[in-house]
Design a protein around this motif. Structure first.
Motif, PDB file in Angstrom:
ATOM      1  N   TRP A 192      21.421  17.565   0.141  1.00 25.36           N
ATOM      2  CA  TRP A 192      21.670  18.667   1.073  1.00 25.36           C
ATOM      3  C   TRP A 192      23.072  19.231   0.872  1.00 25.36           C
ATOM      4  CZ3 TRP A 192      18.802  21.441   4.374  1.00 25.36           C
ATOM      5  CH2 TRP A 192      19.479  22.227   5.316  1.00 25.36           C
ATOM      6  N   GLU A 238      14.933  29.845   7.885  1.00 31.02           N
ATOM      7  CA  GLU A 238      15.790  29.161   8.849  1.00 31.02           C
ATOM      8  C   GLU A 238      16.442  30.151   9.794  1.00 31.02           C
ATOM      9  OE1 GLU A 238      18.283  26.239   6.579  1.00 31.02           O
ATOM     10  OE2 GLU A 238      16.696  26.684   5.146  1.00 31.02           O
ATOM     11  N   GLU A 239      16.836  31.326   9.268  1.00 30.64           N
ATOM     12  CA  GLU A 239      17.410  32.357  10.131  1.00 30.64           C
ATOM     13  C   GLU A 239      16.398  32.769  11.182  1.00 30.64           C
ATOM     14  OE1 GLU A 239      18.688  35.442   7.476  1.00 30.64           O
ATOM     15  OE2 GLU A 239      20.320  34.193   6.710  1.00 30.64           O
ATOM     16  N   ALA A 286      16.161  30.231  13.827  1.00 30.43           N
ATOM     17  CA  ALA A 286      17.334  30.246  14.698  1.00 30.43           C
ATOM     18  C   ALA A 286      17.278  31.440  15.647  1.00 30.43           C
ATOM     19  CB  ALA A 286      18.608  30.288  13.855  1.00 30.43           C
ATOM     20  N   PRO A 331      19.526  23.784  15.714  1.00 31.65           N
ATOM     21  CA  PRO A 331      19.606  23.340  14.323  1.00 31.65           C
ATOM     22  C   PRO A 331      18.702  22.140  14.055  1.00 31.65           C
ATOM     23  CG  PRO A 331      21.790  23.801  15.162  1.00 31.65           C
ATOM     24  CD  PRO A 331      20.843  23.955  16.331  1.00 31.65           C
ATOM     25  N   THR A 370      15.137  23.368  13.841  1.00 33.34           N
ATOM     26  CA  THR A 370      14.952  24.099  12.591  1.00 33.34           C
ATOM     27  C   THR A 370      14.763  23.131  11.442  1.00 33.34           C
ATOM     28  OG1 THR A 370      16.436  25.779  13.446  1.00 33.34           O
ATOM     29  CG2 THR A 370      15.915  25.889  11.112  1.00 33.34           C
ATOM     30  N   PHE A 371      15.600  22.075  11.420  1.00 33.65           N
ATOM     31  CA  PHE A 371      15.486  21.115  10.332  1.00 33.65           C
ATOM     32  C   PHE A 371      14.140  20.392  10.395  1.00 33.65           C
ATOM     33  CE2 PHE A 371      15.955  17.042   8.256  1.00 33.65           C
ATOM     34  CZ  PHE A 371      16.504  17.429   7.043  1.00 33.65           C
ATOM     35  N   VAL A 420      23.627  30.027   7.414  1.00 30.78           N
ATOM     36  CA  VAL A 420      22.379  29.999   8.158  1.00 30.78           C
ATOM     37  C   VAL A 420      22.280  28.785   9.043  1.00 30.78           C
ATOM     38  CG1 VAL A 420      21.104  31.378   6.517  1.00 30.78           C
ATOM     39  CG2 VAL A 420      21.221  28.912   6.234  1.00 30.78           C
ATOM     40  N   ALA A 421      21.415  28.942   9.996  1.00 35.85           N
ATOM     41  CA  ALA A 421      21.035  27.953  10.996  1.00 35.85           C
ATOM     42  C   ALA A 421      21.788  26.623  10.920  1.00 35.85           C
ATOM     43  CB  ALA A 421      19.540  27.732  10.930  1.00 35.85           C
ATOM     44  N   THR A 422      21.222  25.657  10.139  1.00 32.49           N
ATOM     45  CA  THR A 422      21.720  24.292  10.222  1.00 32.49           C
ATOM     46  C   THR A 422      23.106  24.126   9.636  1.00 32.49           C
ATOM     47  OG1 THR A 422      20.217  24.035   8.397  1.00 32.49           O
ATOM     48  CG2 THR A 422      19.673  22.861  10.409  1.00 32.49           C
ATOM     49  N   GLY A 423      23.553  25.075   8.825  1.00 27.25           N
ATOM     50  CA  GLY A 423      24.820  24.839   8.149  1.00 27.25           C
ATOM     51  C   GLY A 423      25.991  25.609   8.734  1.00 27.25           C
ATOM     52  N   ARG A 442      27.737  25.520  11.493  1.00 23.22           N
ATOM     53  CA  ARG A 442      28.810  24.959  12.317  1.00 23.22           C
ATOM     54  C   ARG A 442      29.801  24.240  11.433  1.00 23.22           C
ATOM     55  NH1 ARG A 442      25.473  23.573  17.660  1.00 23.22           N
ATOM     56  NH2 ARG A 442      24.164  25.389  17.434  1.00 23.22           N
TER      57      ARG A 442
END
Lengths: 275, 283
Positions: free
Chosen positions: A80, A168-169, A172, A178, A181-182, B14-17, B19
Motif C-alpha cells: 500500500w 474511492e472518491e 468518500a 476511510p 471505503t477500504f 483520495v479517500a483513505t490516503g 490524512r
C-alpha cells in the motif's frame, strides 16, 4: 490468440523444450514415483505417519501458515505504502522488498540466527522478555516469514496501482469513512491478489530448507521440519523412508500449484469484470 | 514477480490516503518493518564479516577450501545459466506463440520446480542416480558418478533454476504480441533473422532479468545441492554449503566472510533489477 503455425520455430522449440522438460523435470519425478510404488503399502504408511513425521508436518505446515498470514499483514502494509505514496527512500524500500528473493537462503539463516540468538543484536533485547526465538518454533516461523516476504507485496502492489481512484472518491463523496471505503471498495478488489500472495508465500515456506536449518536447532519432534527429516533419513540410508516423506511433500506441492493456477484465473476473471 | 511496465504516478489525494497523519504513520510503519526485517540482516552480514578485521576476513576468504568453493560455485553457474537461458527462450517462444495440445500441462511442468521443495528435488535425483537408483548403477558401470559429484550438483541446480528465464521471457513475449515478427517475415526475413533481429531485442529486458535471477539462485542454492553433493570440503562444497560447514565448525566469522560475498551478489542482483526497471520505463 497466437497465430497457428504462421510463425516459424514450432518444431525446434518444441523439440528442445520437450527434451529439457523430460530430462530435468519428468525423469526425476518418475524416479520418485517409481521408488514410492515399489514400497509396499504398510511400509509407506509407517514411514509417512511415524510420530516423528507427524510432528514435522505439524511444524512445517503450522509455521508456514503463520508465516504466510504474517506476510499478508506486513505485505499489504508495504504494498500500500509503495503503491500510493511518494516519499524519500521509496526506491530503496522497493528494492529491499526483493532481498529475500536475491539473498541465498543459507545467508539468511546464518544471519537471522546470529541476530536473534541470546547475545545477538535483537535476541539480547527480546530474550529477557521471555521471547526466545533462535532454536525455537518462533525461529522457524521467523525464517519462513523472511523468505516469503516479497510474494504478497509483489502480488498486491500492481493491483493497488491499477485501482481507479475515482471509485474511492465516489465512496468518500457518498459519505463513507476511510475505513468503510477500504473495507467495501479497496479490499474486495485486492482480495484475489492477497490470496494469491498468501498461497505463494505458503508454498515457498512449506518447502524451505536453507534458512530454517540454521535457526531451528533441528530437534526431532520439536523444531524439526519435514525437509530436514528427509535429509536425516537419506543420511541414515533409509531411502524408502525418505521417498515416502518426499512423496507426501510432492503431493502437497502439486495441490498448491493447482490451487495457485486456479486462484490466478479467479483473479483475472475478477479483474476483467471490474474493467 | 516482475513488473517491467511503468508505474503510473498515482497521486493520492483520495479517500483513505488524504490524512497526513495516516499517511505519515503508514509510511513510518512500513519503513520500520523493512529496516528491521530486511535491511538489518543485510547490514549485519557485512558487520559480522568485517568485525574480526580485514586480515581475518581475507584469511577466511583465501582459505583453500573456500577458494575451491568459490571456483565450484562459479563453474556451476557458468554451466547451468547458459543451458537454462537457451531452454527458457525456446520454451517462452513455444508457449507464447503457438497453440497446441498439452500447452497448459507443459507450462505446469516448467513451473513445478518453483513449487517443489529443494530437498525433494535433491531427493529425486538421489533416487534416480544413487547407488540403488534407477540409472545410478548403469552410469557407475560406465564410469559416470552423479551423486556426490559435479554432475549431480549441476543437475540439481538446473532443476531449481529451470523456470526463471522461461517465465520472465514468456511474460514479456505475451505482453508484446507477434505483429513485428509477422511484419519481418512478410518483408522476407528468414526465421532465424527474425528471431535475432526482432524477437531477442524486443524481449531483452525480460531476458536479462531472467538470467540475473537464474544466476543468483544458481550461486545461492542450498537445499537441493546440499542433498546431492555430500558436502565434501574443497571438492563438492559450493559457497552456500561452505557457509554451513564453517558455521558447524564454530567458525562463525569465517562463515560470515563467505556469506558476505553471497550478500554482495544479492545486492548486485537487486541493483540490476532496479536498473532494468528504470531502463524499461524510458526506452
Amino acid at each position: 490468440m497466437p497465430a497457428r503455425r504462421v510463425l516459424p520455430g514450432f518444431a525446434p522449440t518444441m523439440a528442445l523444450t520437450g527434451f529439457a522438460v523430460g530430462v530435468v523435470v519428468v525423469l526425476p519425478l518418475a524416479g520418485l514415483v517409481l521408488q514410492t510404488l515399489s514400497l509396499d503399502g504398510p511400509a509407506f504408511w509407517n514411514a509417512a505417519t511415524s510420530p516423528r513425521a507427524l510432528a514435522s508436518y505439524r511444524l512445517t505446515f503450522g509455521a508456514s501458515l503463520v508465516a504466510a498470514a504474517l506476510n499478508v499483514a506486513l505485505g499489504l502494509l508495504v504494498a500500500w505504502v509503495l503503491a500510493r505514496y511518494r516519499f524519500p527512500g521509496r526506491a530503496l524500500m522497493d528494492a529491499l522488498v526483493d532481498l529475500p528473493f536475491a539473498l541465498p537462503t543459507a545467508v539468511a539463516g546464518l544471519t537471522l540466527t546470529a541476530l536473534y540468538s541470546g547475545d545477538g543484536w535483537v535476541g539480547r533485547f527480546i530474550e529477557p522478555l521471555g521471547l526466545p526465538v533462535a532454536f525455537t518454533r518462533a525461529g522457524v516461523t521467523l525464517a519462513l516469514t523472511f523468505v516469503g516476504f516479497p510474494f504478497v507485496v509483489r502480488a498486491v502492489q500492481p493491483v493497488i496501482e491499477d485501482l481507479d481512484p475515482r471509485m474511492e472518491e465516489a465512496a468518500a463523496v457518498l459519505g463513507a469513512s476511510p475505513g468503510q471505503t477500504f473495507a467495501r471498495v479497496v479490499f474486495p478488489a485486492i482480495l484475489p491478489a492477497l490470496v494469491t500472495g498468501f498461497t505463494l508465500a505458503f508454498a515457498r515456506a512449506v518447502g524451505e530448507y536453507g534458512s530454517v536449518v540454521f535457526i531451528s536447532g533441528n530437534m526431532p519432534g520439536k523444531t524439526e521440519i519435514t525437509p530436514f527429516l528427509i535429509v536425516t533419513r537419506l543420511e541414515e540410508y533409509d531411502t524408502a523412508g525418505a521417498a515416502a516423506l518426499g512423496t507426501v511433500m510432492l503431493g502437497v506441492s502439486f495441490a498448491l500449484l493447482l490451487g495457485i493456477n486456479m486462484l490466478q484465473r479467479w483473479g483475472d476473471r475478477r479483474g476483467a469484470g471490474r474493467r | 514477480m516482475t513488473r517491467l511496465t511503468p508505474t503510473p504516478a498515482t497521486r493520492c489525494g483520495v479517500a483513505t490516503g488524504d490524512r497526513p497523519w495516516a499517511r505519515r504513520g503508514l509510511i513510518g510503519l512500513a519503513a520500520a518493518v523493512v529496516s528491521l526485517f530486511l535491511a538489518l540482516p543485510l547490514a549485519f552480514v557485512f558487520v559480522a564479516a568485517l568485525r574480526p578485521g580485514f586480515g581475518a576476513f581475507w584469511a577466511a576468504i583465501s582459505h583453500p577450501d573456500t577458494t575451491a568453493a568459490i571456483r565450484l560455485t562459479l563453474l556451476v553457474a557458468a554451466i547451468t545459466v547458459p543451458i537454462n537461458t537457451v531452454f527458457g527462450v525456446a520454451a517462452a517462444w513455444l508457449i507464447a506463440r503457438f497453440e497446441f495440445r498439452g500447452r497448459q500441462a507443459l507450462l505446469t511442468l516448467i513451473d513445478l520446480p518453483f513449487a517443489v521443495s529443494p530437498v525433494v528435488a535433491g531427493l529425486m535425483l538421489v533416487l534416480l542416480f544413487g547407488r540403488q537408483g534407477w540409472l545410478g548403477p548403469w552410469l557407475l558401470d560406465h564410469g559416470v558418478r552423479v551423486v556426490f559429484a559435479l554432475p549431480g550438483i549441476i543437475l540439481a541446480t538446473i532443476f531449481v533454476t529451470f523456470p526463471f528465464v522461461a517465465r520472465e521471457v514468456l511474460t514479456v513475449m505475451q505482453a508484446q504480441g507477434s505483429a513485428e515478427e509477422e511484419a519481418a517475415l512478410t518483408l522476407g526475413a528468414s526465421g532465424w533473422q527474425t528471431f535475432v533481429r526482432v524477437t531477442l531485442p524486443k524481449a531483452r529486458w525480460g531476458l536479462i532479468y531472467g538470467i540475473i535471477l537464474c544466476n543468483a539462485r544458481a550461486m545461492g542454492e542450498f537445499g537441493a545441492v546440499s542433498v546431492i553433493s555430500g558436502h565434501v570440503r574443497g571438492e563438492t562444497s559450493t559457497m552456500p554449503l561452505q557457509v554451513e560447514n564453517l558455521y558447524n565448525d564454530y567458525h562463525a566469522p569465517a562463515a560470515f566472510a563467505v556469506a558476505s560475498l553471497l550478500a554482495v551478489l544479492a545486492l548486485l542482483t537487486l541493483a540490476v533489477r532496479k536498473t532494468i526497471e528504470w531502463r524499461a520505463r524510458s526506452p
